[in-house]
Design an enzyme around this catalytic site. Structure first.
Site, PDB file in Angstrom:
ATOM      1  N   GLU A  55      15.758  -2.061   8.249  1.00  0.00           N
ATOM      2  CA  GLU A  55      15.089  -3.130   8.976  1.00  0.00           C
ATOM      3  C   GLU A  55      16.127  -4.071   9.591  1.00  0.00           C
ATOM      4  OE1 GLU A  55      12.536  -7.183   8.114  1.00  0.00           O
ATOM      5  OE2 GLU A  55      12.475  -5.588   6.607  1.00  0.00           O
ATOM      6  N   ARG A  59      16.700 -11.587  14.689  1.00  0.00           N
ATOM      7  CA  ARG A  59      17.136 -12.972  14.493  1.00  0.00           C
ATOM      8  C   ARG A  59      18.402 -13.300  15.284  1.00  0.00           C
ATOM      9  NH1 ARG A  59      16.574 -13.455   7.880  1.00  0.00           N
ATOM     10  NH2 ARG A  59      14.475 -12.557   7.731  1.00  0.00           N
ATOM     11  N   THR A  83      11.246  -9.276  11.670  1.00  0.00           N
ATOM     12  CA  THR A  83      10.973 -10.550  12.333  1.00  0.00           C
ATOM     13  C   THR A  83      10.247 -10.334  13.664  1.00  0.00           C
ATOM     14  OG1 THR A  83      13.122 -11.233  11.413  1.00  0.00           O
ATOM     15  CG2 THR A  83      11.927 -12.866  12.655  1.00  0.00           C
ATOM     16  N   LYS A 143       3.642  -6.520   3.702  1.00  0.00           N
ATOM     17  CA  LYS A 143       4.820  -7.229   3.212  1.00  0.00           C
ATOM     18  C   LYS A 143       4.362  -8.547   2.591  1.00  0.00           C
ATOM     19  CE  LYS A 143       8.805  -9.725   5.171  1.00  0.00           C
ATOM     20  NZ  LYS A 143       9.621  -9.901   6.386  1.00  0.00           N
TER      21      LYS A 143
END
Length: 224
Positions: A55, A59, A83, A143
């Site tokens: 993952e 960011r 994200t 999640k």
């Protein structure tokens, strides 16, 4: 059937369901990359240690280029985008070669975008209402974020009753010292953690350390 089973178009190689992404290894590394030159050797180091679901979080400005490099040069890895907060994020990640997506929260718009793109999505939830919203949209592999801050083990145990058909990837505050406790829960398929790719290891190019941390993460399964 739900979106966890049906949202699987081919993104360059074999497609995966969200549950398959979660069950591939005990830990999904949460990766923040600031230098594209680090992407490929880092991915190879993780794969060498037995971790292939990667993952890469959206960011940093370099995140998409890092995904592209991993997708192109490390075919044994399965690069995903973390994200993901909007349909535009999902679309950009898919173009960069991402084969799954992870979001810090959930909106129907993000769910629909990932469905349309064929990207398995692990939507972020922290409350019962958010779980119900995600389930209404067909998502049952979720999640739990931020896991420790939002109730941790106690919350996951409480959810086993009303949400017995949901599996979780707790992320946020998970470390080698508490990961096995989370993995021992029946509704936890894996955990998300940033400790596999420490910032100092990236800066120093210490890929052997990354491989060793990945091996330790894989070994967590034997402790459950």
């Amino acid at each position: 059937m739900n979106d966890d089973d049906t949202n699987q178009q081919n993104h360059g190689n074999a497609a995966f369901t969200a549950v398959q992404v979660m069950r591939d290894a005990p830990v999904i590394p949460v990766i923040v990359l600031n230098d594209v030159a680090h992407a490929v050797p880092m991915a190879r180091a993780l794969v060498a240690g037995g971790i292939r679901m990667l993952e890469v979080t959206l960011r940093t400005p370099q995140a998409l280029a890092c995904m592209e490099a991993i997708a192109r040069d490390v075919p044994e890895a399965v690069v995903g985008a973390g994200t993901v907060r909007s349909a535009a994020d999902a679309q950009a990640a898919a173009r960069a070669g991402a084969r799954f997506a992870v979001s810090p929260g959930f909106t129907p718009a993000v769910g629909r975008a990932c469905r349309d793109l064929g990207l398995p999505l692990l939507p972020g939830v922290a409350t019962g209402s958010e779980i119900m919203m995600a389930q209404e949209e067909g998502f049952h592999a979720l999640k739990f974020f931020p896991a420790v801050q939002a109730g941790g083990l106690s919350m996951l145990k409480a959810w086993q009753g009303p949400f017995g058909d949901v599996v979780f990837c707790p992320t946020g505050g998970i470390q080698p010292g508490n990961a096995a406790e989370f993995l021992a829960l029946g509704n936890v398929a894996c955990v998300g953690g940033s400790w596999l790719v420490p910032g100092d290891a990236l800066a120093q190019g210490d890929w052997a350390r990354v491989t060793e941390l990945a091996r330790g993460a894989v070994a967590l399964r034997a402790k459950v």
